[in-house]
Design a protein around this motif. Structure first.
Motif, PDB file in Angstrom:
ATOM      1  N   TYR A  94      17.237  14.831 -18.748  1.00 38.94           N
ATOM      2  CA  TYR A  94      16.533  15.281 -17.542  1.00 38.94           C
ATOM      3  C   TYR A  94      16.962  16.693 -17.153  1.00 38.94           C
ATOM      4  O   TYR A  94      16.278  17.370 -16.389  1.00 38.94           O
ATOM      5  N   ARG A  95      18.067  17.149 -17.727  1.00 33.97           N
ATOM      6  CA  ARG A  95      18.561  18.507 -17.446  1.00 33.97           C
ATOM      7  C   ARG A  95      17.522  19.576 -17.809  1.00 33.97           C
ATOM      8  O   ARG A  95      17.595  20.701 -17.328  1.00 33.97           O
ATOM      9  N   PHE A  96      16.555  19.216 -18.665  1.00 33.80           N
ATOM     10  CA  PHE A  96      15.497  20.159 -19.051  1.00 33.80           C
ATOM     11  C   PHE A  96      14.237  20.004 -18.193  1.00 33.80           C
ATOM     12  O   PHE A  96      13.200  20.586 -18.512  1.00 33.80           O
ATOM     13  N   HIS A  97      14.321  19.241 -17.108  1.00 31.11           N
ATOM     14  CA  HIS A  97      13.100  18.847 -16.403  1.00 31.11           C
ATOM     15  C   HIS A  97      12.374  20.000 -15.707  1.00 31.11           C
ATOM     16  O   HIS A  97      11.197  19.854 -15.354  1.00 31.11           O
ATOM     17  N   ASP A  98      13.028  21.133 -15.515  1.00 28.62           N
ATOM     18  CA  ASP A  98      12.323  22.238 -14.850  1.00 28.62           C
ATOM     19  C   ASP A  98      11.147  22.759 -15.670  1.00 28.62           C
ATOM     20  O   ASP A  98      10.304  23.500 -15.151  1.00 28.62           O
ATOM     21  N   HIS A 157       7.947   9.686 -24.074  1.00 32.35           N
ATOM     22  CA  HIS A 157       7.655  10.990 -23.470  1.00 32.35           C
ATOM     23  C   HIS A 157       6.239  11.464 -23.808  1.00 32.35           C
ATOM     24  O   HIS A 157       5.999  12.653 -24.023  1.00 32.35           O
ATOM     25  N   TYR A 158       5.322  10.497 -23.843  1.00 34.28           N
ATOM     26  CA  TYR A 158       3.884  10.751 -24.054  1.00 34.28           C
ATOM     27  C   TYR A 158       3.581  11.422 -25.398  1.00 34.28           C
ATOM     28  O   TYR A 158       2.562  12.112 -25.541  1.00 34.28           O
ATOM     29  N   GLU A 159       4.424  11.199 -26.378  1.00 35.31           N
ATOM     30  CA  GLU A 159       4.244  11.885 -27.658  1.00 35.31           C
ATOM     31  C   GLU A 159       2.907  11.558 -28.316  1.00 35.31           C
ATOM     32  O   GLU A 159       2.312  12.400 -28.987  1.00 35.31           O
ATOM     33  N   ASN A 160       2.430  10.346 -28.130  1.00 36.00           N
ATOM     34  CA  ASN A 160       1.193   9.937 -28.797  1.00 36.00           C
ATOM     35  C   ASN A 160       0.020   9.771 -27.830  1.00 36.00           C
ATOM     36  O   ASN A 160      -0.956   9.084 -28.139  1.00 36.00           O
ATOM     37  N   VAL A 161       0.124  10.420 -26.671  1.00 34.70           N
ATOM     38  CA  VAL A 161      -0.957  10.336 -25.679  1.00 34.70           C
ATOM     39  C   VAL A 161      -1.828  11.585 -25.781  1.00 34.70           C
ATOM     40  O   VAL A 161      -1.346  12.709 -25.611  1.00 34.70           O
ATOM     41  N   GLU A 200       5.162  17.938 -23.972  1.00 33.92           N
ATOM     42  CA  GLU A 200       5.195  18.444 -25.348  1.00 33.92           C
ATOM     43  C   GLU A 200       6.292  19.499 -25.493  1.00 33.92           C
ATOM     44  O   GLU A 200       7.077  19.479 -26.454  1.00 33.92           O
ATOM     45  N   VAL A 201       6.370  20.410 -24.528  1.00 37.11           N
ATOM     46  CA  VAL A 201       7.404  21.447 -24.571  1.00 37.11           C
ATOM     47  C   VAL A 201       8.773  20.840 -24.270  1.00 37.11           C
ATOM     48  O   VAL A 201       9.784  21.241 -24.855  1.00 37.11           O
ATOM     49  N   PHE A 202       8.827  19.852 -23.379  1.00 40.36           N
ATOM     50  CA  PHE A 202      10.087  19.155 -23.105  1.00 40.36           C
ATOM     51  C   PHE A 202      10.663  18.569 -24.393  1.00 40.36           C
ATOM     52  O   PHE A 202      11.872  18.663 -24.648  1.00 40.36           O
ATOM     53  N   ARG A 203       9.814  17.964 -25.211  1.00 39.10           N
ATOM     54  CA  ARG A 203      10.297  17.365 -26.460  1.00 39.10           C
ATOM     55  C   ARG A 203      10.857  18.433 -27.399  1.00 39.10           C
ATOM     56  O   ARG A 203      11.818  18.187 -28.136  1.00 39.10           O
ATOM     57  N   MET A 204      10.280  19.629 -27.370  1.00 44.22           N
ATOM     58  CA  MET A 204      10.803  20.730 -28.181  1.00 44.22           C
ATOM     59  C   MET A 204      12.168  21.182 -27.664  1.00 44.22           C
ATOM     60  O   MET A 204      13.095  21.425 -28.452  1.00 44.22           O
ATOM     61  N   LEU A 205      12.293  21.311 -26.352  1.00 42.65           N
ATOM     62  CA  LEU A 205      13.583  21.675 -25.762  1.00 42.65           C
ATOM     63  C   LEU A 205      14.639  20.634 -26.109  1.00 42.65           C
ATOM     64  O   LEU A 205      15.780  20.969 -26.457  1.00 42.65           O
ATOM     65  N   LYS A 206      14.271  19.391 -26.005  1.00 44.51           N
ATOM     66  CA  LYS A 206      15.179  18.281 -26.296  1.00 44.51           C
ATOM     67  C   LYS A 206      15.608  18.298 -27.761  1.00 44.51           C
ATOM     68  O   LYS A 206      16.789  18.125 -28.082  1.00 44.51           O
ATOM     69  N   SER A 207      14.661  18.524 -28.641  1.00 41.74           N
ATOM     70  CA  SER A 207      14.944  18.517 -30.074  1.00 41.74           C
ATOM     71  C   SER A 207      15.830  19.686 -30.487  1.00 41.74           C
ATOM     72  O   SER A 207      16.734  19.536 -31.316  1.00 41.74           O
ATOM     73  N   ASN A 208      15.600  20.853 -29.891  1.00 41.86           N
ATOM     74  CA  ASN A 208      16.328  22.067 -30.277  1.00 41.86           C
ATOM     75  C   ASN A 208      17.473  22.410 -29.330  1.00 41.86           C
ATOM     76  O   ASN A 208      18.118  23.446 -29.497  1.00 41.86           O
ATOM     77  N   THR A 223       4.072  27.918 -23.649  1.00 38.53           N
ATOM     78  CA  THR A 223       4.465  28.001 -25.050  1.00 38.53           C
ATOM     79  C   THR A 223       5.983  27.966 -25.192  1.00 38.53           C
ATOM     80  O   THR A 223       6.723  28.314 -24.268  1.00 38.53           O
ATOM     81  N   TYR A 224       6.406  27.547 -26.372  1.00 42.33           N
ATOM     82  CA  TYR A 224       7.839  27.398 -26.660  1.00 42.33           C
ATOM     83  C   TYR A 224       8.226  28.242 -27.866  1.00 42.33           C
ATOM     84  O   TYR A 224       7.455  28.376 -28.821  1.00 42.33           O
TER      85      TYR A 224
END
Length: 231
Positions: A94-98, A157-161, A200-208, A223-224
């Motif tokens: 959740y630290r990336f929630h902004d 995290h709505y990846e498949n929505v 979608e961008v949250f998942r990128m932040l989380k992954s990287n 964009t990320y």
């Protein structure tokens, strides 16, 4: 069709009124043509220092210090806001929630949270400053972001929505939460776009474990990119 007409007659409803309302609801969620609303801080009404920059980037930098993991956010190499942790017994990033607030700016043109963080409150209009950019609006936005996050956490995290498939009940609840505020004017499809792209961008932040997120209000994009160098 006959059953529909009978139901309208039973509840003393006009068929044409019901049909119009159904069409309006459909257009609000699935419009034939997507047309974004004008900005809530137009240049003809507000000075530049009370407007969101139409294009800007925020760096999300994850750090570990004293056994604690947190995220700092940087705008043009300057730290903004407080260090963010998950504020939870169970780590959930959740630290990336902004990033969700950034998505609201990109797709809705709205975020009392970021107006406060970036010192962009519309103080030249006292009522707007108090009601639209004030504490209550900020609490509502944070509440929406947290509530959606908890909903999304149980759904990958709505990846498949896909666009147009997000829970309609969720969108209706958000609409009721912002009733009476300027963002109430935004249709459901704009909210859905902001939510899905934000995640979608949250998942990128989380992954990287961090990155740079760019808001473009003119093009309505979020964009990320990975950070070019350690910060």
């Amino acid at each position: 069709m006959a059953e529909w007409a009978l139901a309208c007659h039973t509840f003393d409803l006009k068929v044409e009124d019901v049909a119009y309302e159904n069409l309006a609801k459909t257009a609000n969620r699935w419009p034939s043509e997507q047309a974004f609303l004008p900005f809530f801080d137009p240049s003809e009404r507000y000075p530049e220092y009370e407007q969101f920059p139409r294009v800007f980037s925020i760096d999300f930098v994850e750090r570990i210090e004293g056994g604690r993991t947190y995220v700092v956010q940087r705008l043009q190499d300057v730290n903004i806001g407080d260090r963010l942790t998950d504020n939870s017994n169970e780590p959930d990033d959740y630290r990336f929630h902004d990033v969700f607030h950034l998505a609201y700016v990109a797709y809705l043109g709205w975020s009392p949270v970021l107006r406060g963080l970036l010192k962009l409150k519309r103080k030249s209009q006292p009522k707007i400053d108090e009601n639209e950019d004030g504490a209550r609006a900020t609490i509502i936005e944070e509440g929406i972001a947290t509530w959606i996050f908890n909903h999304a956490k149980r759904r990958d995290h709505y990846e498949n929505v896909a666009q147009g498939k997000l829970d309609y009940g969720l969108l209706k609840q958000i609409k009721s939460m912002v009733e009476g505020y300027e963002v109430e004017a935004c249709p459901l499809w704009q909210w859905e776009m902001a939510i899905l792209r934000g995640f979608e961008v949250f998942r990128m932040l989380k992954s990287n474990r961090g990155g740079r997120v760019t808001v473009n209000m003119n093009d309505h994009t979020l964009t990320y990119e990975e950070l070019p160098h350690p910060t």
